[in-house]
Motif scaffolding. Structure first.
Motif, PDB file in Angstrom:
ATOM      1  N   ALA A 104      -7.823   4.545  -2.151  1.00  0.00           N
ATOM      2  CA  ALA A 104      -6.577   3.771  -2.139  1.00  0.00           C
ATOM      3  C   ALA A 104      -5.710   4.167  -3.341  1.00  0.00           C
ATOM      4  N   VAL A 105      -4.485   4.593  -3.069  1.00  0.00           N
ATOM      5  CA  VAL A 105      -3.564   5.041  -4.111  1.00  0.00           C
ATOM      6  C   VAL A 105      -3.025   3.834  -4.874  1.00  0.00           C
ATOM      7  N   PHE A 106      -3.048   3.928  -6.217  1.00  0.00           N
ATOM      8  CA  PHE A 106      -2.496   2.837  -7.018  1.00  0.00           C
ATOM      9  C   PHE A 106      -1.359   3.273  -7.938  1.00  0.00           C
ATOM     10  N   ARG A 110     -12.118  13.148  -3.504  1.00  0.00           N
ATOM     11  CA  ARG A 110     -13.261  12.265  -3.233  1.00  0.00           C
ATOM     12  C   ARG A 110     -14.526  13.078  -2.973  1.00  0.00           C
ATOM     13  N   ASP A 162     -12.286   4.486  -3.602  1.00  0.00           N
ATOM     14  CA  ASP A 162     -12.194   4.296  -2.155  1.00  0.00           C
ATOM     15  C   ASP A 162     -11.046   5.084  -1.533  1.00  0.00           C
ATOM     16  N   ASN A 214      -2.757  13.492   1.468  1.00  0.00           N
ATOM     17  CA  ASN A 214      -3.995  12.862   1.930  1.00  0.00           C
ATOM     18  C   ASN A 214      -5.152  13.851   1.889  1.00  0.00           C
ATOM     19  N   MET A 249       0.832  -1.178   0.000  1.00  0.00           N
ATOM     20  CA  MET A 249       0.000   0.000   0.000  1.00  0.00           C
ATOM     21  C   MET A 249       0.881   1.247   0.000  1.00  0.00           C
ATOM     22  N   ALA A 289      -5.832   7.475  -7.476  1.00  0.00           N
ATOM     23  CA  ALA A 289      -6.446   6.641  -6.442  1.00  0.00           C
ATOM     24  C   ALA A 289      -7.786   6.119  -6.940  1.00  0.00           C
ATOM     25  N   GLU A 345       1.704   4.919   0.941  1.00  0.00           N
ATOM     26  CA  GLU A 345       1.374   5.886   1.993  1.00  0.00           C
ATOM     27  C   GLU A 345       1.655   7.298   1.501  1.00  0.00           C
TER      28      GLU A 345
END
Length: 133
Positions: free
Chosen positions: A103-105, A16, A101, A9, A1, A98, A3
């Motif tokens: 979540a960073v990809f 979002r 949800d 963030n 994952m 991201a 960070e």
């Protein structure tokens, strides 16, 4: 994952939020070199079509931003036309992708081929995505 720091963030949360408000398929947020943030969703009008990242860049530039530190795209694609717009202003800005949800990809920076605007345009045209124009 992957960070992120507190400031990045915050961009994820803003992107979002823009996604949720607009009900589109993606949201974006960008931080300028003065620390100001801008968030936007997709624009899908008959006469104006922008990705969320393009819309966030437009909001920032129209508000006087002179450079970018980082941007986040939530729910978007790695072939987003907005990447070229970010790079035009700040070649070294981080662009974080991201999922819906949060979540960073992927993180694209100035050394990543994903930031090459000619590749972005070709990939976007092939994918029939929303783009400027």
């Amino acid at each position: 994952m992957i960070e992120l720091d507190i400031e990045d963030n915050k961009l994820v949360l803003l992107a979002r939020g823009a996604l949720g408000r607009t009900g589109g398929s993606s949201g974006a947020a960008i931080r300028d070199t003065d620390g100001r943030t801008y968030a936007a969703g997709e624009v899908n009008l008959t006469e104006l079509r922008l990705t969320a990242l393009q819309a966030a860049v437009a909001a920032a530039i129209s508000s006087g931003a002179e450079g970018f530190e980082a941007a986040v795209v939530v729910g978007g694609k790695l072939s987003d036309f907005g990447i070229a717009a970010v790079r035009e202003i700040s070649a070294a800005a981080r662009i974080i992708f991201a999922g819906r949800d949060g979540a960073v990809f992927e993180i694209a920076d100035d050394s990543v081929g994903i930031a090459d605007s000619s590749n972005v345009a070709a990939a976007t045209a092939d994918a029939h995505e929303v783009h400027g124009g």
